[in-house]
Design a protein around this motif. Structure first.
Motif, short mmCIF file in Angstrom:
data_model
loop_
_atom_site.label_atom_id
_atom_site.label_comp_id
_atom_site.label_asym_id
_atom_site.label_seq_id
_atom_site.Cartn_x
_atom_site.Cartn_y
_atom_site.Cartn_z
N VAL A 156 0.91 -1.14 0.09
CA VAL A 156 -0.05 0.02 -0.23
C VAL A 156 0.75 1.30 0.00
N LYS A 157 2.14 1.05 0.58
CA LYS A 157 3.06 2.31 0.40
C LYS A 157 3.64 2.54 -1.05
N LEU A 158 3.50 1.57 -1.91
CA LEU A 158 4.14 1.81 -3.10
C LEU A 158 3.24 2.71 -3.96
N PRO A 159 3.90 3.77 -4.59
CA PRO A 159 2.70 4.87 -5.30
C PRO A 159 2.20 4.42 -6.75
N GLN A 160 1.28 5.30 -7.05
CA GLN A 160 1.01 5.23 -8.42
C GLN A 160 1.97 6.12 -9.26
N ALA A 161 1.99 6.03 -10.62
CA ALA A 161 2.81 6.81 -11.31
C ALA A 161 1.99 7.25 -12.46
N ARG A 162 2.14 8.83 -12.68
CA ARG A 162 1.40 9.54 -13.55
C ARG A 162 2.63 9.76 -14.85
N GLN A 202 0.97 1.40 -12.04
CA GLN A 202 1.05 1.11 -10.39
C GLN A 202 2.55 0.64 -10.38
N VAL A 203 2.95 1.18 -9.47
CA VAL A 203 4.67 0.63 -8.88
C VAL A 203 4.58 -0.51 -7.97
N VAL A 204 5.17 -1.48 -8.55
CA VAL A 204 4.75 -2.81 -7.98
C VAL A 204 6.21 -3.33 -7.45
N ASP A 205 7.16 -2.84 -7.53
CA ASP A 205 8.52 -3.24 -7.21
C ASP A 205 9.39 -1.99 -6.78
#
Length: 644
Positions: free
Chosen positions: A114-120, A135-138
């Motif tokens: 949940v702490k990994l951010p979204q990327a625009r 979505q950042v997954v790693d």
């Protein structure tokens, strides 16, 4: 008397002339700096497109669409969710700053996802507008990152799926020199950070023109820059131009005439004032070795020419992260991700390599370098008696220490030594002389060891590697190992351990052998001390390994001879062989690993599902907190061919 007065007058005149000359030189320097500052405040620049004019904190609105590779990292929080910037450096890879994720990295918990951010990606407006959502997954940050000094302040992020935007080019790697820029040569930065210290947030993307400042001059104002070559500086001679809060992780660029000519030379790291004269950036040329490691481990490895290696697969690396929750992570990564401080690692990154598919089975973890290597030969061609219809397979994992060179060397040569052994060539599966094959594997390990030790001594180096391999000929499986990498057989869903870690203190027979030769053991750390007669003094946490000249001469304290286990395979019961480095098995029991792999091998097992299963194992090890390099490799047992 007159002569003395004349000399005094001459001295006074000379001092006055010197003072006037110094004052004039200083004045000329101030005029030049002012002229350069005015140039920075005007539109255009070296190769730039113009449009940057004096504005809040020296920035201005960027031209829409000018930075398609720029990324806004956002958290799901009310208000202004943007917290850091990043750049797209490959279709599924972002480059940002480590300090943006330090809290998430420390969390190391099952809900860290949940702490990994979204990327625009490629957006312009801070709210709304057109952009690519990912979505950042790693996430991977260097093991050497220091949150107090901000040394090695860089991070690599993995997206859930590729972006269609054009990535930015990275400056060529060079750990010995600064970027090839002159003092106050124009560079740019862009982002959605604050327009002033504690000031308002922008509604659209901002950019700012800065001047590059060599480390020698920057360190006069920021002494810590002198200590860390991973830092570079940029700013304005008169101040008033800088990056600010929220710009962290964004780029420092040499702009081309078009966006395709942009080259990223830095990552926004820190400063002491948004309107101060200087800001500090993580140097892309210096950190390129780590970025390369995180993106394409082994990219510099020479091509393997042997015909028997045509089916061999080389591993790539990916950053550590929470457990994979998406189907993409259970197949080949669609673009990317592993090298260190040795000469061959310092080559400029070939951008075309970033588009190549990669395999998530080996990852550097929290370590700065990836020293694991892996060899997989599904069709291991052996000379000798006809083996038509007899499946011959080979797989090995090597965990290097003190360098990647030992594991690299072993991954190229050990299988050649094994294939050259007459006892191995004569084996057909049903008729194999077990003792001769065991002796042949021992000879192969010792031959490779002698070669690695010789090369290390020739280089004045001290590296070594563990080695664990699985050789399958028909229904006979041989597992040979030296060190603490392991082999596990999956039989009817149960884990059958084929190896035992070689430890100096905790394994009685290893301890007795070392002490009988006069070796010293540090019991509390389970390590053997190198030969005291040697020039260098070191400790090794294993009692068998390939290489390690300090432990082989003058007394052979660490052996290369492997333990060899032979297993008669059972069709329908034995599914696969799992090899893993200690980074995997330090945090996971063999049965846990087998259970996870079986869950990933859904449906009919295949090469793709085996790669996915290995990736799941590595991700789980990282989630559990493994800080070592992690490698997992699965060898599927080909019973269809055996039946034919």
């Amino acid at each position: 008397m007159r002569s003395t007065q004349g000399m005094q007058l001459a001295i006074r005149l000379a001092c006055l002339a010197l003072f006037v000359a110094v004052f004039a030189a200083a004045h000329r320097q101030r005029v030049a700096q002012g002229r350069r500052a005015r140039q920075l405040a005007e539109a255009g620049g070296e190769g730039g497109e113009g449009g940057v004019q004096a504005a809040i904190v020296g920035g201005a609105k960027a031209a829409k669409g000018r930075y398609p590779y720029l990324v806004s990292l956002r958290r799901n929080v009310p208000g202004h969710p943007h917290f850091c910037g990043a750049t797209l450096i490959a279709p599924r890879i972002l480059l940002s700053a480590a300090h943006c994720f330090w809290d998430a990295a420390k969390a190391n918990s099952s809900d860290a996802s949940v702490k990994l951010p979204q990327a625009r990606i490629g957006g312009y407006e801070s709210r709304g507008g057109k952009y690519e959502a990912r979505q950042v997954v790693d996430m991977l940050t260097p093991a050497a990152y220091n949150p107090r000094t901000q040394q090695f302040d860089v991070a690599v992020l993995l997206l859930n799926k590729p972006s269609a935007a054009s990535p930015v080019k990275l400056a060529a790697g060079n750990r010995k020199a600064e970027p090839p820029l002159k003092e106050w040569q124009q560079v740019y930065s862009a982002g959605w950070g604050r327009l002033a210290h504690a000031g308002a947030l922008p509604t659209v993307l901002q950019e700012v023109a800065l001047g590059y400042v060599p480390r020698a001059n920057c360190s006069k104002q920021l002494p810590q820059v002198t200590k860390y070559r991973s830092m570079i500086c940029a700013g304005s001679p008169l101040g008033g131009r800088n990056t600010c809060s929220g710009d962290s992780g964004g780029p420092l660029l040499r702009k081309g005439r078009r966006m395709q000519g942009d080259i990223q030379i830095g990552v926004v790291s820190f400063g002491f004032s948004c309107s101060g004269k200087l800001g500090v950036y993580s140097s892309v040329p210096y950190l390129k070795f780590w970025i390369r490691q995180a993106v394409i481990p082994g990219a510099a490895r020479p091509a393997r020419a042997a015909a028997a290696l045509r089916s061999a697969r080389r591993l790539a690396a990916a950053p550590p992260a929470p457990p994979p929750a998406m189907d993409e992570l259970k197949a080949k990564l669609g673009g990317l991700l592993g090298r260190g401080h040795h000469a061959e690692r310092e080559r400029p990154l070939d951008e075309s390599q970033l588009a190549a598919a990669a395999d998530p089975r080996a990852m550097p973890g929290r370590r700065l370098y990836q020293e694991d290597r892996h060899t997989l030969i599904p069709d291991f061609s052996l000379p000798g008696p006809s083996k038509a219809g007899v499946p011959c397979q080979f797989m090995a994992v090597y965990d290097g220490h003190a360098s990647h060179k030992g594991s690299e060397h072993a991954s190229r040569r050990l299988h050649d030594y094994i294939a050259a052994q007459p006892a191995v060539q004569a084996c057909t599966g049903e008729s194999c002389d077990e003792q001769k094959v065991e002796a042949a594997l021992t000879a192969a390990f010792e031959g490779a060891d002698e070669e690695i030790v010789g090369k290390a001594i020739e280089r004045g180096d001290r590296y070594g590697t563990t080695a664990v391999c699985a050789l399958r000929i028909g229904s006979a499986l041989y597992a040979a190992h030296a060190g603490d990498s392991r082999a596990v057989l999956c039989r009817d869903g149960h884990a059958v351990s084929l190896t035992r870690d070689h430890k100096p203190a905790s394994v009685p027979e290893e301890r007795r052998r070392i002490e009988a030769k006069g070796g010293q053991i540090v019991y509390e750390a389970d390590r053997v001390v190198s030969n005291p007669e040697g020039v260098r003094h070191s400790r090794l946490n294993m009692s068998r390994a390939l290489g390690d000249p300090d432990f082989k001469e003058p007394r052979r304290l660490v052996e290369a001879a492997p333990d060899v286990a032979r297993v008669e395979l059972r069709p329908g019961s034995d599914t696969f062989v799992l090899l893993g480095s200690d980074g995997l098995f330090d945090v996971m029991e063999p049965q846990q690993a087998v259970d996870l792999a079986l869950q990933a091998l859904v449906g009919q097992p295949s090469e793709a599902s085996a790669e996915a299963a290995a990736g799941v194992l590595v991700q789980e090890a990282l989630r559990k907190g493994s800080s070592d390099n992690v490698t997992a490799a699965l060898l599927l047992l080909d019973w269809q061919r055996a039946a034919a």
